[in-house]
Every structure is written in structure tokens, then in C-alpha cells.
Motif scaffolding. Structure first.
Motif, PDB file in Angstrom:
ATOM      1  N   UNK A 290       0.820  -1.216   0.000  1.00  0.00           N
ATOM      2  CA  UNK A 290       0.000   0.000   0.000  1.00  0.00           C
ATOM      3  C   UNK A 290       0.854   1.266   0.000  1.00  0.00           C
ATOM      4  N   UNK A 291       2.153   1.098  -0.295  1.00  0.00           N
ATOM      5  CA  UNK A 291       3.024   2.259  -0.439  1.00  0.00           C
ATOM      6  C   UNK A 291       3.553   2.841   0.850  1.00  0.00           C
ATOM      7  N   UNK A 292       3.469   2.116   1.927  1.00  0.00           N
ATOM      8  CA  UNK A 292       3.943   2.609   3.228  1.00  0.00           C
ATOM      9  C   UNK A 292       5.243   1.897   3.601  1.00  0.00           C
ATOM     10  N   UNK A 293       6.239   2.167   2.824  1.00  0.00           N
ATOM     11  CA  UNK A 293       7.534   1.476   2.959  1.00  0.00           C
ATOM     12  C   UNK A 293       8.157   1.673   4.340  1.00  0.00           C
ATOM     13  N   UNK A 294       8.093   2.867   4.890  1.00  0.00           N
ATOM     14  CA  UNK A 294       8.709   3.110   6.203  1.00  0.00           C
ATOM     15  C   UNK A 294       8.065   2.257   7.282  1.00  0.00           C
ATOM     16  N   UNK A 295       6.735   2.139   7.243  1.00  0.00           N
ATOM     17  CA  UNK A 295       6.053   1.293   8.226  1.00  0.00           C
ATOM     18  C   UNK A 295       6.432  -0.172   8.025  1.00  0.00           C
ATOM     19  N   UNK A 296       6.536  -0.591   6.774  1.00  0.00           N
ATOM     20  CA  UNK A 296       6.940  -1.966   6.471  1.00  0.00           C
ATOM     21  C   UNK A 296       8.338  -2.238   7.022  1.00  0.00           C
ATOM     22  N   UNK A 297       9.261  -1.314   6.796  1.00  0.00           N
ATOM     23  CA  UNK A 297      10.632  -1.481   7.285  1.00  0.00           C
ATOM     24  C   UNK A 297      10.685  -1.513   8.805  1.00  0.00           C
ATOM     25  N   UNK A 298       9.867  -0.686   9.444  1.00  0.00           N
ATOM     26  CA  UNK A 298       9.816  -0.669  10.918  1.00  0.00           C
ATOM     27  C   UNK A 298       9.377  -2.031  11.444  1.00  0.00           C
ATOM     28  N   UNK A 299       8.385  -2.616  10.798  1.00  0.00           N
ATOM     29  CA  UNK A 299       7.889  -3.918  11.247  1.00  0.00           C
ATOM     30  C   UNK A 299       8.921  -5.010  11.000  1.00  0.00           C
ATOM     31  N   UNK A 300       9.615  -4.950   9.877  1.00  0.00           N
ATOM     32  CA  UNK A 300      10.667  -5.942   9.600  1.00  0.00           C
ATOM     33  C   UNK A 300      11.756  -5.850  10.673  1.00  0.00           C
ATOM     34  N   UNK A 301      12.131  -4.641  11.063  1.00  0.00           N
ATOM     35  CA  UNK A 301      13.117  -4.480  12.141  1.00  0.00           C
ATOM     36  C   UNK A 301      12.588  -5.043  13.456  1.00  0.00           C
ATOM     37  N   UNK A 302      11.303  -4.815  13.706  1.00  0.00           N
ATOM     38  CA  UNK A 302      10.676  -5.329  14.927  1.00  0.00           C
ATOM     39  C   UNK A 302      10.707  -6.862  14.945  1.00  0.00           C
ATOM     40  N   UNK A 303      10.392  -7.481  13.818  1.00  0.00           N
ATOM     41  CA  UNK A 303      10.438  -8.938  13.721  1.00  0.00           C
ATOM     42  C   UNK A 303      11.861  -9.431  14.002  1.00  0.00           C
ATOM     43  N   UNK A 304      12.834  -8.775  13.402  1.00  0.00           N
ATOM     44  CA  UNK A 304      14.237  -9.172  13.598  1.00  0.00           C
ATOM     45  C   UNK A 304      14.642  -9.015  15.061  1.00  0.00           C
ATOM     46  N   UNK A 305      14.261  -7.908  15.678  1.00  0.00           N
ATOM     47  CA  UNK A 305      14.594  -7.677  17.085  1.00  0.00           C
ATOM     48  C   UNK A 305      13.961  -8.739  17.977  1.00  0.00           C
TER      49      UNK A 305
END
Length: 91
Positions: A69-84
Motif C-alpha cells: 500500500x506504499x507505506x515502505x517506512x512502516x513496512x521497514x519498521x515492522x521488519x526491524x521489529x520482527x528481527x529484534x
């Protein structure tokens, strides 16, 4: 708004009958996601991430939905959260 498929309609009915059942909300969010209805899936998946055994999957689906949906920053934040969170589990 698109017409619901039979599976989405069933999941939506069950979730509306039991709005506090997060497993049903997860099922609806996943069905919407599978149908590429990413915007609609966001609310359900946000709720579903509260289910411990579904958290990683819900977060992964959320990241994809945000990206689609074009919200790349939110997607990246969640990917970092998953990794953490994955890193914390390994400790």
C-alpha cells in the motif's frame, strides 16, 4: 469496495459475531491479504499480532501489506521489529 469471496464472507461473519476473538480476526485478515486486499487486511492483522502464537505471521503479513500500500517506512519498521524479537528469542 470489492465483493467478498465466499471464504472472506464466512471469515467476516464469524469475526463480526465474535469481535473479541482475535483468532477469527487473524483468519479474516489473512483471507483479505491472500485476496490482495491489503488495505482492508491492516486493521485485522494489527489486532491479530496480539496473539502470541500468531504474532510473527501477523507481523510479516502486516509488513507486506504496508509495502503493497506504499507505506515502505512502516513496512521497514515492522521488519526491524520482527528481527529484534527473533533475536531476543535466541538469547
Amino acid at each position: 469496495m470489492e465483493e467478498d469471496t465466499p471464504l472472506i464472507a464466512l471469515a467476516r461473519n464469524k469475526a463480526s459475531e465474535n469481535p473479541t476473538d482475535l483468532e477469527l480476526r487473524f483468519a479474516l485478515g489473512k483471507r483479505l491479504h491472500e485476496a490482495a486486499r491489503f488495505e482492508e487486511s491492516l486493521g485485522e492483522l494489527r489486532l491479530a499480532k496480539q496473539i502470541p502464537k500468531r504474532r510473527k505471521e501477523a507481523l510479516g503479513l502486516l509488513a507486506i501489506a504496508f509495502e503493497k500500500t506504499g507505506r515502505r517506512e512502516e513496512a521497514e519498521r515492522i521488519v526491524r521489529q520482527i528481527a529484534d524479537e527473533s533475536f531476543e528469542e535466541d538469547d
